[in-house]
Design an enzyme around this catalytic site. Structure first.
Site, mmCIF file in Angstrom:
data_model
loop_
_atom_site.group_PDB
_atom_site.id
_atom_site.type_symbol
_atom_site.label_atom_id
_atom_site.label_comp_id
_atom_site.label_asym_id
_atom_site.label_seq_id
_atom_site.Cartn_x
_atom_site.Cartn_y
_atom_site.Cartn_z
ATOM 1 N N ASN A 7 0.883 -1.167 0.000
ATOM 2 C CA ASN A 7 0.000 0.000 0.000
ATOM 3 C C ASN A 7 0.921 1.218 0.000
ATOM 4 O O ASN A 7 1.494 1.583 1.031
ATOM 5 C CB ASN A 7 -0.876 -0.029 1.259
ATOM 6 C CG ASN A 7 -1.874 1.109 1.283
ATOM 7 O OD1 ASN A 7 -1.822 2.007 0.440
ATOM 8 N ND2 ASN A 7 -2.765 1.090 2.257
ATOM 9 N N ARG A 90 -2.501 -2.029 -3.615
ATOM 10 C CA ARG A 90 -3.751 -1.328 -3.343
ATOM 11 C C ARG A 90 -3.778 -0.074 -4.218
ATOM 12 O O ARG A 90 -2.858 0.745 -4.160
ATOM 13 C CB ARG A 90 -3.811 -0.930 -1.871
ATOM 14 C CG ARG A 90 -5.055 -0.136 -1.576
ATOM 15 C CD ARG A 90 -5.124 0.273 -0.127
ATOM 16 N NE ARG A 90 -6.405 0.909 0.103
ATOM 17 C CZ ARG A 90 -6.566 2.026 0.796
ATOM 18 N NH1 ARG A 90 -5.539 2.623 1.341
ATOM 19 N NH2 ARG A 90 -7.747 2.535 0.955
ATOM 20 N N HIS A 179 -13.246 2.199 0.350
ATOM 21 C CA HIS A 179 -13.203 1.088 1.326
ATOM 22 C C HIS A 179 -13.802 -0.191 0.738
ATOM 23 O O HIS A 179 -14.218 -1.080 1.475
ATOM 24 C CB HIS A 179 -13.986 1.397 2.618
ATOM 25 C CG HIS A 179 -13.465 2.538 3.429
ATOM 26 N ND1 HIS A 179 -14.293 3.400 4.108
ATOM 27 C CD2 HIS A 179 -12.205 2.946 3.692
ATOM 28 C CE1 HIS A 179 -13.579 4.308 4.748
ATOM 29 N NE2 HIS A 179 -12.296 4.056 4.503
ATOM 30 N N GLY A 212 -11.585 6.920 8.630
ATOM 31 C CA GLY A 212 -12.581 7.124 7.569
ATOM 32 C C GLY A 212 -13.739 6.176 7.839
ATOM 33 O O GLY A 212 -13.528 5.093 8.386
ATOM 34 N N ARG A 241 -13.529 14.309 8.979
ATOM 35 C CA ARG A 241 -14.366 14.742 7.845
ATOM 36 C C ARG A 241 -15.819 14.870 8.284
ATOM 37 O O ARG A 241 -16.307 14.052 9.065
ATOM 38 C CB ARG A 241 -14.282 13.732 6.702
ATOM 39 C CG ARG A 241 -12.943 13.701 6.031
ATOM 40 C CD ARG A 241 -12.870 12.580 5.009
ATOM 41 N NE ARG A 241 -11.727 11.717 5.279
ATOM 42 C CZ ARG A 241 -11.571 10.495 4.809
ATOM 43 N NH1 ARG A 241 -12.464 9.967 4.004
ATOM 44 N NH2 ARG A 241 -10.509 9.781 5.120
ATOM 45 N N GLU A 384 -7.762 -5.869 4.913
ATOM 46 C CA GLU A 384 -7.667 -5.462 3.509
ATOM 47 C C GLU A 384 -6.461 -6.099 2.815
ATOM 48 O O GLU A 384 -6.529 -6.444 1.643
ATOM 49 C CB GLU A 384 -7.608 -3.928 3.418
ATOM 50 C CG GLU A 384 -8.970 -3.303 3.688
ATOM 51 C CD GLU A 384 -8.914 -1.839 4.055
ATOM 52 O OE1 GLU A 384 -8.525 -1.525 5.193
ATOM 53 O OE2 GLU A 384 -9.265 -1.004 3.219
HETATM 54 P P1 AMP Z 1 -8.724 2.690 11.866
HETATM 55 O O1 AMP Z 1 -8.731 3.842 10.894
HETATM 56 O O2 AMP Z 1 -9.516 1.514 11.377
HETATM 57 O O3 AMP Z 1 -7.356 2.312 12.338
HETATM 58 O O4 AMP Z 1 -9.514 3.205 13.189
HETATM 59 C C1 AMP Z 1 -9.054 4.274 13.971
HETATM 60 C C2 AMP Z 1 -10.112 4.657 14.993
HETATM 61 O O5 AMP Z 1 -10.405 3.526 15.823
HETATM 62 C C3 AMP Z 1 -9.689 5.792 15.942
HETATM 63 O O6 AMP Z 1 -10.732 6.706 16.097
HETATM 64 C C4 AMP Z 1 -9.461 5.054 17.253
HETATM 65 O O7 AMP Z 1 -9.722 5.908 18.349
HETATM 66 C C5 AMP Z 1 -10.510 3.969 17.170
HETATM 67 N N1 AMP Z 1 -10.211 2.880 18.105
HETATM 68 C C6 AMP Z 1 -9.163 2.035 18.100
HETATM 69 N N2 AMP Z 1 -9.220 1.210 19.179
HETATM 70 C C7 AMP Z 1 -10.323 1.561 19.882
HETATM 71 C C8 AMP Z 1 -10.926 1.091 21.095
HETATM 72 N N3 AMP Z 1 -10.406 0.103 21.815
HETATM 73 N N4 AMP Z 1 -12.071 1.700 21.499
HETATM 74 C C9 AMP Z 1 -12.607 2.712 20.791
HETATM 75 N N5 AMP Z 1 -12.092 3.193 19.647
HETATM 76 C C10 AMP Z 1 -10.966 2.633 19.184
#
Ligand code: AMP
Length: 396
Positions: A7, A90, A179, A212, A241, A384
């Site tokens: 990626n 990707r 996504h 996102g 966003r 992914e």
């Molecule tokens: P991603 O883009 O999929 O890596 O997701 C990131 C988001 O997941 C961020 O807003 C993090 O605060 C949230 N996140 C990760 N772990 C947790 C958790 N244990 N509880 C709540 N939110 C989480």
């Protein structure tokens, strides 16, 4: 067979080496701050993790450094770089040209190049990753997996905007969605889990909640509607966003308050969402503050969940029924509170959350609905990279 998944971003490359068809992850890592003196490469194999700071001038040097780790005598996983037979890339935007995964040829590259206008931040570094990998892994076959491809099955009534139709016909202005690789992966997992492979119909809504956020309505394995649009700004409230917003606000900001187009774009894409509402885009912080009584954080969580509920309602109607909703990505997989807020007061759909199961730590796929819930509520970790490896391996 070794499949390397890449990626490639403007100053970073995420990589994963996966053995197919066993789907065993052999090594993963990240090359960051490419071009800077203090670039960093991270390498992980099972529980072993190491990293090194060094000057990495460009993407090609980044991949060469990555190979040193992959072929390391002590902790490497391959003897020679030619042991990598397929490189899966990707690619964010496949426009209307790509509705599925393809082997990369000169024609494919020139089409990805022509789609740079639609995804100016993502397609150029994705293309660079391809060109560099072609040099470094000259004996491997290169495959492009598009984030938009799974969403190309949306019918025209879902993807066309109600603006003069020449904009669609001449400029390709329409909803594409993003996504897609994640939505495809979790919806196929859900179908397997629910054992719908042999059934003629399945009606699923996948809810990808990370930094996102997007949602897809999926009928019989095909996407029929999706919350993002021409770009990744539409739909749900995200980390930074705004998601859905009346375009009148944009013109008010520009015409009455004097903001430039770029400033408005930055406000909506970088300073809004949970960040704009609470001062943080990390849901863990926001949850903690909400629990401690912070009103802005409480309201932001409710607004976020309310937007998701509205899309669930819309998609349940678009699907004319609903078998399951799927929560995935950082927030979807980890935030019991957000899942609870989304699933509250959904009697109209017969959707009932099992509070105990919802709070349990996640292992693999989990059904967190009650036994009497008419709609299954699933938590499915997205992957992914594995989906890219699966698709690349499958088409070759
Ligand atoms: P991603 O883009 O999929 O890596 O997701 C990131 C988001 O997941 C961020 O807003 C993090 O605060 C949230 N996140 C990760 N772990 C947790 C958790 N244990 N509880 C709540 N939110 C989480």
């Amino acid at each position: 067979m070794n499949v390397l998944v890449i990626n490639s971003g403007s100053s970073s490359i995420k990589y994963q080496l996966i053995d197919m068809p066993s789907e065993t992850v052999k090594a993963t890592g990240l090359i960051e701050r490419i071009g800077a003196e203090n670039a960093k490469i991270t390498y992980k194999k099972d529980d072993f993790k190491t990293s090194k700071e060094l000057h990495i001038a460009n993407h090609e040097e980044g991949l060469t450094q990555m190979n040193r780790f992959l072929m390391h005598k002590e902790f490497g996983v391959i003897a020679d770089k030619d042991d990598i037979k397929i490189v899966g890339h990707r690619v964010v935007h496949g426009g209307q040209s790509f509705s599925k995964t393809v082997e990369i040829t000169e024609i494919v590259k020139s089409k990805i190049q022509s789609l740079c206008t639609l995804a100016p931040l993502h397609n150029p570094p994705n293309l660079k990753g391809i060109e560099v990998a072609e040099n470094v892994f000259s004996k491997a076959r290169q495959v492009a997996v598009f984030d938009t491809a799974f969403l190309q099955t949306m019918p025209q009534k879902a993807y066309q905007y109600a603006i003069p139709k020449s904009f669609l016909e001449k400029e390709d202005i329409r909803a594409y969605g993003f996504h897609g690789t994640s939505h495809k992966y979790v919806s196929e997992k859900a179908q397997e889990f629910l054992d719908y492979r042999n059934q003629s119909s399945s009606k699923l809504i996948s809810i990808h909640l990370g930094n996102g956020c997007s949602m897809t309505a999926i009928k019989d394995g095909k996407a029929i509607d999706h919350s993002m649009g021409f770009g990744p700004a539409n739909g749900l409230i995200m980390g930074i966003r705004a998601g859905d917003i009346d375009q009148s606000v944009i013109f008010y900001l520009m015409d009455k308050l004097g903001y430039s187009a770029k400033e408005v774009n930055d406000i909506l894409l970088k300073e809004s969402g949970m960040l704009g509402l609470t001062g943080s885009n990390d849901l863990r912080d926001i949850q903690q503050k909400a629990e401690a009584g912070n009103k802005d954080c409480r309201l932001a969580l409710e607004m976020n969940a309310y937007r998701i509920k509205k899309y669930i309602g819309a998609y349940a109607v678009a699907l004319n029924g609903l078998d399951a909703i799927i929560f995935t990505a950082g927030i979807g997989e980890n935030s019991a509170l957000m899942r609870d807020l989304v699933c509250r007061d959904m009697d109209v759909l017969g959707l009932q959350l099992d509070q105990n199961n919802n709070k349990m730590a996640l292992s693999e796929i989990r059904d967190i609905s009650t036994k009497t819930s008419k709609v299954k509520i699933l938590v499915i970790p997205t992957n992914e990279e594995l989906e890219i490896a699966k698709q690349a391996y499958k088409i070759l």
